[in-house]
Design an enzyme around this catalytic site. Structure first.
Site, PDB file in Angstrom:
ATOM      1  N   PRO A   2     -18.954  12.061   3.950  1.00  0.00           N
ATOM      2  CA  PRO A   2     -19.958  11.960   2.887  1.00  0.00           C
ATOM      3  C   PRO A   2     -21.236  12.710   3.271  1.00  0.00           C
ATOM      4  O   PRO A   2     -21.748  12.560   4.376  1.00  0.00           O
ATOM      5  CB  PRO A   2     -20.208  10.448   2.804  1.00  0.00           C
ATOM      6  CG  PRO A   2     -18.941   9.839   3.303  1.00  0.00           C
ATOM      7  CD  PRO A   2     -18.450  10.751   4.372  1.00  0.00           C
ATOM      8  N   GLU A   3     -21.706  13.557   2.359  1.00  0.00           N
ATOM      9  CA  GLU A   3     -22.928  14.315   2.602  1.00  0.00           C
ATOM     10  C   GLU A   3     -24.050  13.746   1.741  1.00  0.00           C
ATOM     11  O   GLU A   3     -23.879  12.709   1.096  1.00  0.00           O
ATOM     12  CB  GLU A   3     -22.666  15.794   2.320  1.00  0.00           C
ATOM     13  CG  GLU A   3     -21.587  16.380   3.223  1.00  0.00           C
ATOM     14  CD  GLU A   3     -21.436  17.886   3.073  1.00  0.00           C
ATOM     15  OE1 GLU A   3     -22.328  18.538   2.500  1.00  0.00           O
ATOM     16  OE2 GLU A   3     -20.411  18.417   3.534  1.00  0.00           O
ATOM     17  N   HIS A  91      -9.974  -2.570   5.892  1.00  0.00           N
ATOM     18  CA  HIS A  91     -11.119  -1.921   6.517  1.00  0.00           C
ATOM     19  C   HIS A  91     -12.457  -2.353   5.901  1.00  0.00           C
ATOM     20  O   HIS A  91     -13.463  -1.662   6.054  1.00  0.00           O
ATOM     21  CB  HIS A  91     -10.965  -0.401   6.441  1.00  0.00           C
ATOM     22  CG  HIS A  91      -9.709   0.093   7.108  1.00  0.00           C
ATOM     23  ND1 HIS A  91      -9.529   0.055   8.477  1.00  0.00           N
ATOM     24  CD2 HIS A  91      -8.565   0.610   6.591  1.00  0.00           C
ATOM     25  CE1 HIS A  91      -8.336   0.532   8.781  1.00  0.00           C
ATOM     26  NE2 HIS A  91      -7.733   0.881   7.658  1.00  0.00           N
ATOM     27  N   ARG A 110     -12.372   4.722   9.463  1.00  0.00           N
ATOM     28  CA  ARG A 110     -12.419   5.347  10.785  1.00  0.00           C
ATOM     29  C   ARG A 110     -13.456   4.721  11.712  1.00  0.00           C
ATOM     30  O   ARG A 110     -13.542   5.063  12.888  1.00  0.00           O
ATOM     31  CB  ARG A 110     -12.684   6.852  10.640  1.00  0.00           C
ATOM     32  CG  ARG A 110     -11.636   7.547   9.798  1.00  0.00           C
ATOM     33  CD  ARG A 110     -11.885   9.030   9.709  1.00  0.00           C
ATOM     34  NE  ARG A 110     -11.065   9.646   8.682  1.00  0.00           N
ATOM     35  CZ  ARG A 110     -11.091  10.947   8.371  1.00  0.00           C
ATOM     36  NH1 ARG A 110     -11.919  11.754   9.014  1.00  0.00           N
ATOM     37  NH2 ARG A 110     -10.331  11.423   7.422  1.00  0.00           N
TER      38      ARG A 110
END
Length: 271
Positions: A2-3, A91, A110
């Site tokens: 994500p930016e 998650h 992650r």
């Protein structure tokens, strides 16, 4: 990863649902993120009112009268709003439960994301204090960029991706901005003049603002606060289009690695 537009899209998505509400409970299912979730957060937050939902670079800042919660989405993280009726997924590492039972749920497959807390002014935090200006702010302008470029021999793409120079210009948006500005990504930063910096500065602002309006870039792991993907990928001019025709001149888009990152450009349109 994500930016900036993805993080800003997330901020805008969650803010109306949680701003002004009081934390009632914090549930941490997995404290082992990029950095350990601070001990005592489950005791510190309940009873505090959420007074601000801001963004600095790629960090979300949830501020209270006693301090600020810093959240980073890492490579695969997302935040969702739920009322608790949705099943907890594998998650889903943290829930921030508010007094009206609204839940802000943090998911990160992650585990490169972060949940941190500071009782000091957020701008003094070690992760924020050295950051460059926001790209959409007035401080980031052609003269500022030119000053940063002076005597730099490294590629301009690396420079605009350096968060100490300007925050939030990630790999995708750097490639898109350089194409829009007609600047080759491997060009030495020190070779740019004021006119180049003006075009590039304006391109960065245009590309990022456009991406925010479109909801961010659709990456495999990114969804917004409502669970929907972004849409900007439909509009990418060069990124991921190696071998395809340039939308401006029809020459094939090229790819090379700069700073270990894939860079996409048109050899005819960018110099």
């Amino acid at each position: 990863m994500p930016e900036l537009p993805e993080v800003e899209t997330t901020r805008r998505g969650i803010a109306p649902h949680i701003l002004g509400k009081t934390f009632a409970q914090v549930i941490i299912r997995q404290p082992g993120l990029r950095w350990p979730v601070p001990d005592g957060l489950t005791v510190t937050l309940p009873g505090l009112r959420l007074e601000g939902v801001e963004r600095r670079g790629k960090y979300l800042l949830l501020s209270t009268g006693a301090g600020t919660l810093l959240i980073h989405l890492g490579m695969s993280g997302n935040l969702r709003i739920t009322d608790g009726q949705q099943a907890v997924l594998k998650h889903d590492h943290a829930d921030f439960v508010f007094a009206d039972r609204t839940i802000l749920r943090f998911n990160d497959q992650r585990r490169f994301g972060a949940i941190l807390w500071t009782s000091e002014p957020a701008e003094r935090h070690v992760l924020l204090s050295g950051l460059g200006p926001e790209p959409l702010s007035d401080r980031f302008n052609a003269q500022f960029l030119l000053d940063q470029c002076l005597n730099r021999r490294g590629p301009i793409k690396n420079l605009i991706m350096d968060s100490h120079v300007v925050v939030g210009v990630g790999n995708i948006y750097a490639s898109e901005s350089l194409f829009m500005a007609g600047v080759h990504p491997n060009r030495p930063a020190g070779a740019l003049d004021l006119a180049d910096c003006l075009r590039l500065c304006e391109a960065i602002k245009t590309v990022l603002q456009w991406a925010i309006e479109q909801g961010g870039t659709t990456l495999r792991d990114f969804v917004n606060a409502e669970g929907k993907p972004g849409y900007f990928q439909q509009s990418l001019a060069v990124y991921g289009r190696a071998g395809q025709a340039c939308l401006t001149c029809a020459e094939p888009i090229q790819q090379l690695k700069i700073g270990q990152r894939a860079s996409y450009f048109c050899g005819a349109c960018q110099s």
